[in-house]
Motif scaffolding. Structure first.
Motif, PDB file in Angstrom:
ATOM      1  N   CYS A  23      61.936  54.795  67.015  1.00  0.00           N
ATOM      2  CA  CYS A  23      61.625  53.805  66.114  1.00  0.00           C
ATOM      3  C   CYS A  23      62.729  53.221  65.391  1.00  0.00           C
ATOM      4  CB  CYS A  23      60.567  54.020  65.345  1.00  0.00           C
ATOM      5  SG  CYS A  23      58.931  54.470  66.154  1.00  0.00           S
ATOM      6  N   LYS A  26      58.312  59.185  66.258  1.00  0.00           N
ATOM      7  CA  LYS A  26      56.627  59.400  66.252  1.00  0.00           C
ATOM      8  C   LYS A  26      56.364  60.264  67.529  1.00  0.00           C
ATOM      9  CE  LYS A  26      55.333  54.562  64.774  1.00  0.00           C
ATOM     10  NZ  LYS A  26      54.521  55.087  63.640  1.00  0.00           N
ATOM     11  N   GLU A  35      55.580  44.683  65.455  1.00  0.00           N
ATOM     12  CA  GLU A  35      57.021  45.223  66.154  1.00  0.00           C
ATOM     13  C   GLU A  35      56.969  44.972  67.848  1.00  0.00           C
ATOM     14  OE1 GLU A  35      58.991  48.627  65.269  1.00  0.00           O
ATOM     15  OE2 GLU A  35      58.257  48.688  63.029  1.00  0.00           O
ATOM     16  N   ALA A  47      58.139  46.646  71.209  1.00  0.00           N
ATOM     17  CA  ALA A  47      58.563  47.650  71.791  1.00  0.00           C
ATOM     18  C   ALA A  47      58.900  47.657  73.206  1.00  0.00           C
ATOM     19  CB  ALA A  47      57.269  48.828  71.811  1.00  0.00           C
ATOM     20  N   ASP A  49      53.767  49.516  63.654  1.00  0.00           N
ATOM     21  CA  ASP A  49      54.101  50.570  63.184  1.00  0.00           C
ATOM     22  C   ASP A  49      53.333  50.759  61.683  1.00  0.00           C
ATOM     23  OD1 ASP A  49      55.503  53.020  62.168  1.00  0.00           O
ATOM     24  OD2 ASP A  49      57.065  51.947  61.493  1.00  0.00           O
ATOM     25  N   LYS A 109      55.058  58.134  58.953  1.00  0.00           N
ATOM     26  CA  LYS A 109      55.205  57.283  60.060  1.00  0.00           C
ATOM     27  C   LYS A 109      54.471  57.692  61.374  1.00  0.00           C
ATOM     28  CE  LYS A 109      57.943  53.905  58.555  1.00  0.00           C
ATOM     29  NZ  LYS A 109      57.844  52.435  58.973  1.00  0.00           N
ATOM     30  N   THR A 116      49.223  53.826  65.558  1.00  0.00           N
ATOM     31  CA  THR A 116      50.262  52.845  65.892  1.00  0.00           C
ATOM     32  C   THR A 116      49.652  52.301  67.165  1.00  0.00           C
ATOM     33  OG1 THR A 116      51.916  54.439  65.409  1.00  0.00           O
ATOM     34  CG2 THR A 116      52.499  52.622  66.856  1.00  0.00           C
ATOM     35  N   LEU A 160      60.813  51.230  69.624  1.00  0.00           N
ATOM     36  CA  LEU A 160      59.926  50.329  68.767  1.00  0.00           C
ATOM     37  C   LEU A 160      61.281  49.784  67.846  1.00  0.00           C
ATOM     38  CD1 LEU A 160      57.739  51.747  69.581  1.00  0.00           C
ATOM     39  CD2 LEU A 160      56.673  51.520  67.118  1.00  0.00           C
TER      40      LEU A 160
END
Length: 279
Positions: free
Chosen positions: A67, A92, A117, A119, A146, A163, A169, A230
């Protein structure tokens, strides 16, 4: 074209969306299809037409989820920082991913924030890639949020512990191939909470675009088919507001990227998130 992972008749399968509906691909999910060397294009071997297909997280088993933070100019400015010379990266695990309509299940009493976001889905193995090679390795794009646990994120200078929470997510609903969408030209990205718009921007304002990120990441780690990257969130996050605003139990979080699709997830905050159930 559009691809995804769907549930039908008590099983899951990778599938392609056609004008007639979802058609099966010879893999249990899109992660498996890409890992087996399958392509996301019109050469994909389409099988039977699927009835009553339920759309799931498109890539349930990525080898890597990398990310980028601080990648939209407005979001960087609202945090009081200067434009970066290099991407700010964190990771992640696959356990953090949920589907386009699943609940986001987190711990009550924490500061939970939204982050819409774009991705990127990796479609080829790359290492030390230049920009052109990285761009050619993009299998498609999907939508993500996220969702961040801010009080845990800011306990230290490292963001990871805020995170990578399990079931936090949302992703999906589909993976759209690069011939259909061009983030560099600009796709509108939007986030809504209980119907109220809280984020809106265009992917053309990303500091580091998809090819830049894949090339940069591939310098230090191999990216393989099915990996997810991401690309960062626009301005408008809750922690940067005055007063700050965070998600509450029962809030409906909608995340949308033009040309790709919509996620609609309910926030569930529990003293024991493992006891909550997905939608």
């Amino acid at each position: 074209m559009q691809f995804g992972t769907v549930a039908t008749r008590g099983t899951t399968t990778a599938a392609a969306r056609t004008p007639e509906g979802w058609r099966a691909l010879p893999a249990p999910d899109l992660s498996g299809h890409l890992a087996d060397g399958g392509l996301l294009d019109d050469t994909a071997p389409l099988g039977e037409l699927l009835d009553d297909a339920e759309v799931l997280a498109p890539l349930p088993h990525p080898g890597k989820v990398v990310c980028c933070g601080l990648n939209y100019g407005e979001h960087i400015r609202e945090t009081g920082r200067e434009l970066p010379s290099h991407p700010t990266l964190f990771v992640k695990y696959a356990d953090s991913l949920v589907g386009p309509t699943d609940d986001v299940s987190l711990l009550a009493g924490t500061d939970v924030d939204w982050e819409a976001e774009l991705a990127v889905v990796v479609g080829a193995t790359i290492r030390h890639a230049d920009r052109d090679t990285a761009a050619a390795a993009i299998a498609g794009y999907t939508v993500a949020n996220d969702v961040s646990v801010r009080d845990w994120q800011y306990r230290t200078l490292q963001w990871f512990q805020g995170k990578a929470w399990d079931d936090s997510t949302p992703t999906g609903p589909v993976v759209v191939t690069p011939d259909e969408v061009d983030p560099t030209a600009g796709l509108t990205i939007t986030c809504r909470v209980n119907g109220e718009e809280v984020q809106r921007d265009s992917t053309k304002t990303l500091v580091f675009d998809s090819a830049d990120l894949l090339a940069y990441i591939s310098t230090f780690t191999t990216l393989r088919p099915g990996d997810l990257v991401l690309t960062g969130t626009p301005g408008g996050v809750g922690t940067a507001r005055d007063p700050q605003r965070f998600l509450a139990d029962g809030d409906v979080l909608e995340t949308e990227v033009e040309g790709i699709g919509l996620l609609r997830n309910t926030i569930r905050l529990s003293p024991n998130p493992s006891l909550t159930t997905r939608a």
